[in-house]
Scaffold this motif. Structure first.
Motif, mmCIF file in Angstrom:
data_model
loop_
_atom_site.group_PDB
_atom_site.id
_atom_site.type_symbol
_atom_site.label_atom_id
_atom_site.label_comp_id
_atom_site.label_asym_id
_atom_site.label_seq_id
_atom_site.Cartn_x
_atom_site.Cartn_y
_atom_site.Cartn_z
ATOM 1 N N TRP A 52 0.823 -1.208 0.000
ATOM 2 C CA TRP A 52 0.000 0.000 0.000
ATOM 3 C C TRP A 52 0.856 1.257 0.000
ATOM 4 O O TRP A 52 0.481 2.279 -0.555
ATOM 5 C CB TRP A 52 -0.927 0.033 1.207
ATOM 6 N N GLN A 55 1.636 3.042 -3.242
ATOM 7 C CA GLN A 55 0.524 3.574 -4.034
ATOM 8 C C GLN A 55 0.399 5.088 -3.824
ATOM 9 O O GLN A 55 0.208 5.545 -2.701
ATOM 10 C CB GLN A 55 -0.795 2.902 -3.627
ATOM 11 N N PRO A 56 0.493 5.879 -4.896
ATOM 12 C CA PRO A 56 0.430 7.338 -4.747
ATOM 13 C C PRO A 56 -0.951 7.856 -4.333
ATOM 14 O O PRO A 56 -1.050 8.952 -3.797
ATOM 15 C CB PRO A 56 0.803 7.852 -6.146
ATOM 16 N N ASN A 57 -2.001 7.082 -4.547
ATOM 17 C CA ASN A 57 -3.350 7.568 -4.227
ATOM 18 C C ASN A 57 -3.848 7.078 -2.871
ATOM 19 O O ASN A 57 -5.035 7.131 -2.601
ATOM 20 C CB ASN A 57 -4.336 7.195 -5.340
ATOM 21 N N ARG A 58 -2.946 6.658 -2.003
ATOM 22 C CA ARG A 58 -3.350 6.271 -0.647
ATOM 23 C C ARG A 58 -3.731 7.534 0.117
ATOM 24 O O ARG A 58 -2.969 8.500 0.183
ATOM 25 C CB ARG A 58 -2.205 5.541 0.062
ATOM 26 N N ILE A 59 -4.923 7.525 0.706
ATOM 27 C CA ILE A 59 -5.452 8.726 1.363
ATOM 28 C C ILE A 59 -4.849 8.922 2.752
ATOM 29 O O ILE A 59 -4.452 10.009 3.130
ATOM 30 C CB ILE A 59 -6.994 8.656 1.437
ATOM 31 N N ASP A 61 -2.081 7.559 5.912
ATOM 32 C CA ASP A 61 -0.788 6.884 6.019
ATOM 33 C C ASP A 61 -0.632 6.253 7.407
ATOM 34 O O ASP A 61 0.388 6.367 8.053
ATOM 35 C CB ASP A 61 0.363 7.845 5.711
ATOM 36 N N GLU A 110 -9.487 1.384 6.772
ATOM 37 C CA GLU A 110 -8.821 1.886 5.579
ATOM 38 C C GLU A 110 -8.979 0.870 4.452
ATOM 39 O O GLU A 110 -8.771 -0.324 4.644
ATOM 40 C CB GLU A 110 -7.332 2.135 5.824
ATOM 41 N N PRO A 113 -5.662 1.236 -1.625
ATOM 42 C CA PRO A 113 -5.734 2.297 -2.630
ATOM 43 C C PRO A 113 -6.369 1.849 -3.953
ATOM 44 O O PRO A 113 -7.036 2.637 -4.598
ATOM 45 C CB PRO A 113 -4.267 2.687 -2.842
ATOM 46 N N ILE A 114 -6.166 0.604 -4.325
ATOM 47 C CA ILE A 114 -6.750 0.111 -5.575
ATOM 48 C C ILE A 114 -7.568 -1.137 -5.272
ATOM 49 O O ILE A 114 -7.017 -2.228 -5.104
ATOM 50 C CB ILE A 114 -5.652 -0.226 -6.604
#
Length: 171
Positions: A52, A55-59, A61, A110, A113-114
């Motif tokens: 995870w 992944q750049p689109n993880r909201i 952290d 959570e 991300p994808i």
């Protein structure tokens, strides 16, 4: 920790692990999609979670491995679940009973991300099952991250309590 306290702690952990497994197994029987499975968190979960972070689109952290290990020591009655879809980690959730013991809190959730899993709906099935096993009469989702997320929780029949910053649903 003395031997007696350690043994009592281990017995509590075993008892509540069995209840968590029962709740997750009950939830798994309800899902229409056989590729979705809820499981307890284990080493495979931690390995899958590491992906995870790339992944750049993880909201969020959140550091799930550290948080889960801390909670395993502090809260033997905790709720923990890893959602898997087609053998890929799709989501994580962590909660615990309220201090009075009359409810079950969801403190962290959570989604990967994808993924296309409906994580909140999936976890609510397991939360309800575990809350019932604990004798709780309500579920709380603590500290919604924003008003859109809060409103999403409200769409499942929750009401918002601004004083406690949580969404509550009676069972």
């Amino acid at each position: 920790m003395t031997g007696l306290k350690l043994r009592m702690r281990e017995e509590l952990e075993q008892h509540y692990t069995k209840l968590r497994l029962d709740a997750l197994n009950s939830a798994n029987k309800v899902f229409d999609d056989p590729s979705v499975q809820l499981k307890l968190v284990n080493n495979a979960t931690y390995a899958a979670f590491a992906q995870w972070n790339t992944q750049p689109n993880r909201i969020k952290d959140w550091d799930w491995p550290t948080t889960l290990q801390e909670w395993k020591l502090k809260f033997p009655k905790r709720f923990e679940a890893a959602a898997w879809k087609s053998n890929k980690l799709a989501g994580l959730a962590l909660g615990r009973p309220t201090y009075a013991g009359s409810g079950l809190r969801l403190d962290y959730i959570e989604k990967a991300p994808i993924t296309d899993i409906r994580l909140v709906e999936t976890m609510l099935v397991a939360l309800s099952a575990y809350a019932t096993l604990l004798g709780a009469n309500h579920i709380r989702i603590m500290h919604p991250v924003n008003t859109s997320v809060r409103d999403y929780y409200l769409s499942f029949g929750f009401t918002y309590n601004s004083g406690q910053d949580c969404c509550i649903k009676r069972l």
